[in-house]
Write an enzyme that holds these catalytic residues in place. Sequence first.
Site, PDB file in Angstrom:
ATOM      1  N   HIS A 119       0.853  -1.190   0.000  1.00  0.00           N
ATOM      2  CA  HIS A 119       0.000   0.000   0.000  1.00  0.00           C
ATOM      3  C   HIS A 119       0.891   1.242   0.000  1.00  0.00           C
ATOM      4  CE1 HIS A 119      -2.737   3.077   1.614  1.00  0.00           C
ATOM      5  NE2 HIS A 119      -3.720   2.339   1.138  1.00  0.00           N
ATOM      6  N   GLU A 221      -3.062   1.997  -7.422  1.00  0.00           N
ATOM      7  CA  GLU A 221      -3.218   3.236  -6.667  1.00  0.00           C
ATOM      8  C   GLU A 221      -2.547   4.391  -7.415  1.00  0.00           C
ATOM      9  OE1 GLU A 221      -3.008   2.906  -2.039  1.00  0.00           O
ATOM     10  OE2 GLU A 221      -1.279   1.864  -2.861  1.00  0.00           O
TER      11      GLU A 221
END
Length: 309
Positions: A119, A221
């Site tokens: 992430h 992302e």
Amino acid sequence: MKEIFVNLKRFDVPRSKGGVCPRDNAKRWIEEVISESMKLGIGSLDNVNVVYMVPEALIIPAQEKLEEYPQSMRANLKIGCQSVFRNNIRVGENFGAFTANMPAASAYQMGCRWTIIGHSEERRDKQEIIGAFQHDWNQLDDSRERCAIAVDNLINREVLSALEQGMDVLLCIGETAEERGEGGFEEQQIRTQNVLYGQLKRGLRGGIDYLPNRKIVIGYEPIWAIGPGKKPPGREYIAQVSKFIKDTVKEIYGFEVSVVYGGGLKEENAAMISSIETIDGGLIALTRFVGEIGFYVEDLKIIISKYVK
């Protein structure tokens, strides 16, 4: 099958302490989240898998509450963790000297069968550690590239550790504003693809050895577009990047991979994201961004409904 991931970040901290958990007792809150999820049928949606990625302290109460319900109600809802350590506990080797780090064996014992790795927040943390060690790295021409390679290599060890333990992986990749750079769409696209190609090649290295028994999903992302006041990418941008990701994984490793949009699946963009053929789901954190911001199960149900519709 569509994949919906919910990253509950540090929802173990109540609002009174600066966090976003609406209750001072986070254990009770996660139990209520699971109960509400069962009530709204989140665990038995047709062709939709849902995974809650929760902080370490909430894994066991979430798992225990989930197991109170019959399998038919929770078949498609799983509890996952927020990354695992790059080294693991193994018989005859390290018995568990990993203070302050959670090895995959620990997460697995608590019931996690999924983990989110790479992430943007985790990548940033690793970059800061490397930058602190090599304090003058900003002044070196190739230092940023070498830092990115080092981060990818560490993340790859986490991916392999999770897969070896028997866990499925959501691997997040994405480009920063600096990596994307200035210029027109085509110019930015070339730089973005170079970044993502490296992250995929290094991050997935060795992962094919665990397929098809394990599952790997890629979360895209666009880091430059995440956060208050940021403008999210449009449909064409997401479609082209997600196709590039699928094609790249197929080219390098020879297997088909699911790609979910990790820039924040919301009620406002759910219909648009679902219309992109190369996107297979999304990553959600907050579901409400005005008033009492936070995560609400009823909002999650609306987002999923708009997406599958």
